[in-house]
Design an enzyme around this catalytic site. Structure first.
Site, PDB file in Angstrom:
ATOM      1  CG  HIS A   1      -2.179   0.718   1.079  1.00 17.87           C
ATOM      2  ND1 HIS A   1      -3.290   0.802   1.982  1.00 17.87           N
ATOM      3  CD2 HIS A   1      -2.237   1.811   0.297  1.00 17.87           C
ATOM      4  CE1 HIS A   1      -4.262   1.730   1.578  1.00 17.87           C
ATOM      5  NE2 HIS A   1      -3.737   2.183   0.635  1.00 17.87           N
TER       6      HIS A   1
ATOM      7  CG  ASN B   1      -4.620   5.145   3.613  1.00  8.66           C
ATOM      8  OD1 ASN B   1      -3.733   5.409   2.537  1.00  8.66           O
ATOM      9  ND2 ASN B   1      -5.830   5.047   3.059  1.00  8.66           N
TER      10      ASN B   1
ATOM     11  CG  ASP C   1      -5.273   8.573  -1.629  1.00  9.80           C
ATOM     12  OD1 ASP C   1      -4.523   8.003  -1.035  1.00  9.80           O
ATOM     13  OD2 ASP C   1      -6.195   7.969  -2.305  1.00  9.80           O
ATOM     14  CG  ASN C   2      -0.759   8.336  -1.239  1.00  8.39           C
ATOM     15  OD1 ASN C   2      -0.980   7.991   0.045  1.00  8.39           O
ATOM     16  ND2 ASN C   2      -1.024   7.486  -2.193  1.00  8.39           N
TER      17      ASN C   2
END
Length: 363
Positions: A110, A163, A265-266
């Site tokens: 991930h 995550n 998100d990232n």
């Protein structure tokens, strides 16, 4: 009974009001988007679920974390095991892609983070979700050609739904736990009511602990070049949280929250200190795409100045060129965009003027 019914009605009304105030705006329902930059990008096939990307500027390689995560999202452990799961190294122009992680049983990578030590040593930290139900961080040594050698596996009780992570030492890292509940009614309430129940945990090389809680779906995480500032993507609030970091103790102190126009998100950090954030601008379309690979979900990459909050749209895709963007990693004049489920990345050459846009920072 009348009082019970009245109380239940009040709770339902309160939940509905909270959802209208928080969850619906966070979903991005009705947001207008049109393509930007994506038509100038090249599609490079990697492997299913090319979800996270980080760049090693010394080697001129992008490390890509790929895993067939549709089964994982569906809570189907066996479906998520795919022999193509692993870490890939790609040249910055996309002309060469190869798998560089060693054979590992039940490896479902991930979030990834590259650690570069003061004496030139390097390690790649990778979150893995094996179907056994464990939550792990795998550490790898990086060879001169980008090949990875497995060093060790780390787990600790406070890492429950990891995550993304950011490495801050040879064995030290922060990791986001994106949910408190992973399924059922409570998980639905946590998501649809945008409840701040997730957190950031810290592993100091020996032990883990919760470093900061009260976050509504903690997703991406990264740090400033000097390691004194930590950035966390709060997906359900559509903002980036900024924390001062005590380098000696690992303690985090919140400084501010920067609102952005996507569900982040990232996070990647460029040489000038700007944050490159990929996100999901229409959450309900993302959820449809998670269930059906033929359903399109917008991709959106922004560039954010963490000092003043100024942001600019860099890439937008609405026609399925790449669906559900999860990362935008940049070095020099190249942007690499990965996605949660798609098996390819987009390699985008950017004009010099783009790098001087409104989100430019001064170091």
């Amino acid at each position: 009974m009348q009082y019970l019914l009245g109380g239940a009605a009040a709770i339902i009304a309160a939940a509905a009001a909270w959802s209208l105030l928080h969850a619906i705006p966070a979903s991005g329902a009705g947001v207008e988007l049109s393509n930007k930059l994506v038509n100038q990008c090249a599609r490079v096939d990697v492997a299913p679920g090319a979800e996270d990307v980080t760049i090693d500027p010394d080697l001129g390689l992008a490390f890509i974390s790929a895993a067939d995560r549709r089964g994982w999202y569906a809570k189907d452990a066996e479906q998520s095991v795919n022999p193509r799961n692993g870490i890939y190294a790609m040249s910055m122009d996309g002309s060469d892609v190869r798998k560089v992680s060693p054979p590992m049983e039940n490896f479902l990578p991930h979030g990834v983070s590259l650690w570069r030590g003061p004496n030139g040593e390097k390690r790649l930290f990778v979150i893995s979700h094996p179907p056994t139900g464990e939550e792990l961080v795998e550490l790898f040594d990086i060879a001169a050609d980008g090949a990875l050698t497995h060093l060790e596996t780390i787990s600790f009780p406070q890492m429950k739904s990891p995550n993304d992570l950011v490495a801050v030492g040879p064995r030290q890292f922060y990791v986001t736990n994106d949910q408190k509940f992973d399924r059922g009614f409570l998980a639905a309430m946590e998501a649809y009511l945008a409840l701040p129940l997730s957190n950031v945990a810290y592993y100091d090389g020996e032990n883990g602990r919760i470093a900061k809680g009260g976050i509504a779906y903690a997703n991406g995480i990264n740090q400033s070049a000097d390691g004194k500032t930590i950035y966390v993507a709060e997906l359900l609030k559509r903002r980036i949280l900024v924390f001062d970091r005590d380098i000696e103790t690992g303690e985090l102190s919140r400084v501010k929250a920067l609102k952005i126009n996507t569900a982040p998100d990232n996070i990647e950090v460029s040489r000038d200190g700007a944050l490159w954030v990929a996100g999901h601008s229409r959450i309900f379309e993302f959820l449809e795409h998670a269930k059906d690979e033929n359903a399109k979900a917008p991709s959106h990459v922004i560039r954010l100045n963490p000092r003043n909050g100024l942001a600019s749209d860099v890439l937008i895709s609405v026609n399925g060129e790449i669906n559900a963007s999860s990362v935008g990693a940049v070095w020099a004049n190249t942007l690499i965009v990965g996605a949660v489920f798609d098996g390819h990345v987009m390699v985008c050459p950017m004009l010099e003027i783009l790098l001087r846009g409104p989100a430019a920072t001064q170091q």
